[in-house]
Design a protein around this motif. Structure first.
Motif, PDB file in Angstrom:
ATOM      1  N   LYS A  12      93.629 124.278  -1.262  1.00 10.69           N
ATOM      2  CA  LYS A  12      93.165 124.131  -1.871  1.00 10.69           C
ATOM      3  C   LYS A  12      94.136 124.273  -3.262  1.00 10.69           C
ATOM      4  CE  LYS A  12      88.561 126.758  -1.400  1.00 10.69           C
ATOM      5  NZ  LYS A  12      88.000 127.780  -1.963  1.00 10.69           N
ATOM      6  N   GLU A  13      93.686 122.964  -4.036  1.00  8.90           N
ATOM      7  CA  GLU A  13      94.249 122.468  -5.473  1.00  8.90           C
ATOM      8  C   GLU A  13      94.642 123.521  -6.041  1.00  8.90           C
ATOM      9  OE1 GLU A  13      93.399 117.984  -5.362  1.00  8.90           O
ATOM     10  OE2 GLU A  13      92.800 119.517  -7.156  1.00  8.90           O
ATOM     11  N   ARG A  14      95.489 124.051  -6.990  1.00 10.44           N
ATOM     12  CA  ARG A  14      95.894 125.015  -7.391  1.00 10.44           C
ATOM     13  C   ARG A  14      94.732 124.865  -8.869  1.00 10.44           C
ATOM     14  NH1 ARG A  14     101.676 126.301  -8.662  1.00 10.44           N
ATOM     15  NH2 ARG A  14     101.612 125.638  -6.842  1.00 10.44           N
ATOM     16  N   GLU A  15      93.818 125.926  -9.171  1.00 10.27           N
ATOM     17  CA  GLU A  15      93.749 125.574 -10.417  1.00 10.27           C
ATOM     18  C   GLU A  15      93.735 126.923 -11.292  1.00 10.27           C
ATOM     19  OE1 GLU A  15      89.523 127.374  -9.065  1.00 10.27           O
ATOM     20  OE2 GLU A  15      90.083 129.255  -8.440  1.00 10.27           O
ATOM     21  N   PHE A  16      92.914 127.075 -12.595  1.00 10.60           N
ATOM     22  CA  PHE A  16      92.753 127.693 -14.147  1.00 10.60           C
ATOM     23  C   PHE A  16      92.388 128.346 -13.704  1.00 10.60           C
ATOM     24  CE2 PHE A  16      93.431 128.429 -18.080  1.00 10.60           C
ATOM     25  CZ  PHE A  16      92.212 128.913 -18.707  1.00 10.60           C
ATOM     26  N   VAL A  17      92.896 130.004 -14.254  1.00  8.48           N
ATOM     27  CA  VAL A  17      92.266 131.316 -13.979  1.00  8.48           C
ATOM     28  C   VAL A  17      91.782 131.666 -15.769  1.00  8.48           C
ATOM     29  CG1 VAL A  17      92.549 133.514 -13.204  1.00  8.48           C
ATOM     30  CG2 VAL A  17      93.262 131.747 -11.999  1.00  8.48           C
ATOM     31  N   ALA A  18      93.417 131.819 -16.659  1.00  8.97           N
ATOM     32  CA  ALA A  18      93.239 133.159 -17.863  1.00  8.97           C
ATOM     33  C   ALA A  18      94.189 131.975 -18.693  1.00  8.97           C
ATOM     34  CB  ALA A  18      93.007 134.168 -17.555  1.00  8.97           C
ATOM     35  N   VAL A  19      94.163 132.045 -19.595  1.00 10.68           N
ATOM     36  CA  VAL A  19      94.940 131.898 -20.745  1.00 10.68           C
ATOM     37  C   VAL A  19      94.857 132.999 -22.176  1.00 10.68           C
ATOM     38  CG1 VAL A  19      93.826 129.451 -22.322  1.00 10.68           C
ATOM     39  CG2 VAL A  19      95.926 129.340 -22.225  1.00 10.68           C
ATOM     40  N   ILE A  20      96.500 132.684 -22.927  1.00 11.89           N
ATOM     41  CA  ILE A  20      96.323 133.682 -23.810  1.00 11.89           C
ATOM     42  C   ILE A  20      97.386 133.396 -24.634  1.00 11.89           C
ATOM     43  CG2 ILE A  20      97.966 135.527 -22.889  1.00 11.89           C
ATOM     44  CD1 ILE A  20      96.354 137.330 -24.893  1.00 11.89           C
ATOM     45  N   ALA A  21      97.178 132.855 -25.773  1.00 14.41           N
ATOM     46  CA  ALA A  21      98.185 132.290 -26.871  1.00 14.41           C
ATOM     47  C   ALA A  21      98.648 133.905 -27.529  1.00 14.41           C
ATOM     48  CB  ALA A  21      97.109 131.329 -28.317  1.00 14.41           C
ATOM     49  N   SER A  22      99.907 133.001 -27.677  1.00 13.88           N
ATOM     50  CA  SER A  22     100.929 134.406 -27.703  1.00 13.88           C
ATOM     51  C   SER A  22     101.127 134.683 -29.208  1.00 13.88           C
ATOM     52  CB  SER A  22     102.257 133.976 -27.345  1.00 13.88           C
ATOM     53  OG  SER A  22     102.662 133.283 -27.725  1.00 13.88           O
ATOM     54  N   THR A  23     100.617 134.480 -30.607  1.00 11.29           N
ATOM     55  CA  THR A  23     100.299 133.837 -31.065  1.00 11.29           C
ATOM     56  C   THR A  23      99.104 135.268 -32.417  1.00 11.29           C
ATOM     57  OG1 THR A  23      99.448 132.035 -32.169  1.00 11.29           O
ATOM     58  CG2 THR A  23     102.195 132.274 -32.714  1.00 11.29           C
ATOM     59  N   ASP A  24      97.712 134.034 -31.691  1.00 10.53           N
ATOM     60  CA  ASP A  24      96.888 134.809 -32.091  1.00 10.53           C
ATOM     61  C   ASP A  24      96.034 135.619 -31.074  1.00 10.53           C
ATOM     62  OD1 ASP A  24      94.931 130.861 -32.629  1.00 10.53           O
ATOM     63  OD2 ASP A  24      95.521 132.734 -30.677  1.00 10.53           O
ATOM     64  N   GLY A  25      96.401 135.482 -29.733  1.00  7.87           N
ATOM     65  CA  GLY A  25      95.909 135.962 -29.172  1.00  7.87           C
ATOM     66  C   GLY A  25      94.503 134.995 -28.680  1.00  7.87           C
ATOM     67  N   ARG A  26      94.104 134.246 -28.847  1.00  7.97           N
ATOM     68  CA  ARG A  26      93.735 134.159 -28.227  1.00  7.97           C
ATOM     69  C   ARG A  26      93.134 133.599 -27.058  1.00  7.97           C
ATOM     70  NH1 ARG A  26      92.036 128.020 -30.233  1.00  7.97           N
ATOM     71  NH2 ARG A  26      94.481 127.888 -29.952  1.00  7.97           N
ATOM     72  N   THR A  27      91.982 134.047 -26.073  1.00  7.61           N
ATOM     73  CA  THR A  27      91.810 133.958 -24.535  1.00  7.61           C
ATOM     74  C   THR A  27      90.145 133.744 -24.034  1.00  7.61           C
ATOM     75  OG1 THR A  27      89.947 135.784 -24.882  1.00  7.61           O
ATOM     76  CG2 THR A  27      92.453 136.476 -24.228  1.00  7.61           C
ATOM     77  N   TYR A  28      91.118 132.020 -23.204  1.00  5.74           N
ATOM     78  CA  TYR A  28      90.250 131.163 -22.641  1.00  5.74           C
ATOM     79  C   TYR A  28      89.838 131.316 -21.073  1.00  5.74           C
ATOM     80  CZ  TYR A  28      90.035 128.946 -26.016  1.00  5.74           C
ATOM     81  OH  TYR A  28      90.211 127.736 -28.424  1.00  5.74           O
ATOM     82  N   TYR A  29      88.804 131.602 -19.820  1.00  6.40           N
ATOM     83  CA  TYR A  29      89.274 131.959 -18.864  1.00  6.40           C
ATOM     84  C   TYR A  29      88.267 131.366 -17.869  1.00  6.40           C
ATOM     85  CZ  TYR A  29      89.398 137.027 -20.243  1.00  6.40           C
ATOM     86  OH  TYR A  29      90.965 137.833 -21.151  1.00  6.40           O
ATOM     87  N   ALA A  30      88.626 131.015 -17.091  1.00  6.45           N
ATOM     88  CA  ALA A  30      87.606 130.236 -15.865  1.00  6.45           C
ATOM     89  C   ALA A  30      86.291 130.810 -15.502  1.00  6.45           C
ATOM     90  CB  ALA A  30      88.274 130.108 -14.266  1.00  6.45           C
ATOM     91  N   ASP A  31      85.153 129.997 -15.380  1.00  7.10           N
ATOM     92  CA  ASP A  31      83.880 130.903 -15.244  1.00  7.10           C
ATOM     93  C   ASP A  31      83.765 131.717 -14.499  1.00  7.10           C
ATOM     94  OD1 ASP A  31      81.570 127.429 -16.084  1.00  7.10           O
ATOM     95  OD2 ASP A  31      82.679 129.749 -16.935  1.00  7.10           O
ATOM     96  N   SER A  32      84.551 131.311 -12.952  1.00  8.68           N
ATOM     97  CA  SER A  32      84.355 131.850 -11.881  1.00  8.68           C
ATOM     98  C   SER A  32      85.230 133.631 -11.794  1.00  8.68           C
ATOM     99  CB  SER A  32      85.108 131.152 -10.607  1.00  8.68           C
ATOM    100  OG  SER A  32      86.483 131.247 -10.996  1.00  8.68           O
ATOM    101  N   VAL A  33      85.943 133.954 -13.377  1.00  8.16           N
ATOM    102  CA  VAL A  33      86.424 135.034 -13.209  1.00  8.16           C
ATOM    103  C   VAL A  33      85.783 136.171 -14.976  1.00  8.16           C
ATOM    104  CG1 VAL A  33      88.189 134.500 -12.079  1.00  8.16           C
ATOM    105  CG2 VAL A  33      89.125 134.802 -14.377  1.00  8.16           C
ATOM    106  N   LYS A  34      85.542 135.107 -15.154  1.00  7.80           N
ATOM    107  CA  LYS A  34      85.297 135.190 -16.144  1.00  7.80           C
ATOM    108  C   LYS A  34      83.919 136.976 -16.095  1.00  7.80           C
ATOM    109  CE  LYS A  34      83.761 132.463 -19.136  1.00  7.80           C
ATOM    110  NZ  LYS A  34      83.203 131.255 -20.007  1.00  7.80           N
ATOM    111  N   GLY A  35      84.189 137.742 -17.333  1.00  9.96           N
ATOM    112  CA  GLY A  35      83.672 138.918 -16.777  1.00  9.96           C
ATOM    113  C   GLY A  35      84.450 140.411 -15.885  1.00  9.96           C
ATOM    114  N   ARG A  36      84.868 139.838 -14.962  1.00 11.75           N
ATOM    115  CA  ARG A  36      85.754 140.450 -13.921  1.00 11.75           C
ATOM    116  C   ARG A  36      87.580 140.397 -14.744  1.00 11.75           C
ATOM    117  NH1 ARG A  36      86.349 138.991  -8.719  1.00 11.75           N
ATOM    118  NH2 ARG A  36      86.562 136.604  -9.215  1.00 11.75           N
TER     119      ARG A  36
END
Length: 121
Positions: free
Chosen positions: A42-66
């Motif tokens: 499979k292709e490489r896929e995004f999982v999660a990211v965090i901003a090093s300054t303000d701590g904003r986070t985003y998640y792939a739908d497949s892992v959200k909540g887990r």
């Protein structure tokens, strides 16, 4: 900039693992600390990211909540806490860093070496 990932291994379905990624060198261009994964064939896929300054986070739908991404700026380390693991989470997990948030792996210049996570009974 160098990234060192660790923490992979074998987990049972429903189990947990925590990955770590330590960033060294000039961290001024590593605002977005990101986890990707790549399963066999499979292709490489995004999982999660965090901003090093303000701590904003985003998640792939497949892992959200887990999965939960967090950071320790004093240690220049990012963590990925993975709970309720599923066989579909089996992949090589990579940490990456960029100076802006994006889920496109082709936009990243700085990568860790990858750590294998296997979820199996």
């Amino acid at each position: 900039v160098q990234l060192q990932a660790s923490g992979g291994g074998l987990a049972r379905p429903g189990g947990s693992l925590t990955l770590s990624c330590t960033v060294t060198g000039d961290t001024r261009t590593t605002y977005a600390r990101t986890w990707f994964r790549q399963a066999p064939g499979k292709e490489r896929e995004f999982v999660a990211v965090i901003a090093s300054t303000d701590g904003r986070t985003y998640y792939a739908d497949s892992v959200k909540g887990r999965f939960t991404i967090s950071k320790d700026n004093a240690k220049n380390t990012v963590y990925l806490q993975m709970n309720s693991l599923e066989p579909e989470d089996t992949a090589v997990y990579y940490c990456a860093a960029n100076n802006y948030i994006t889920d496109d792996p082709t936009r990243f210049n700085f990568w860790g070496q990858g750590t294998l996570v296997t979820v199996s009974s």
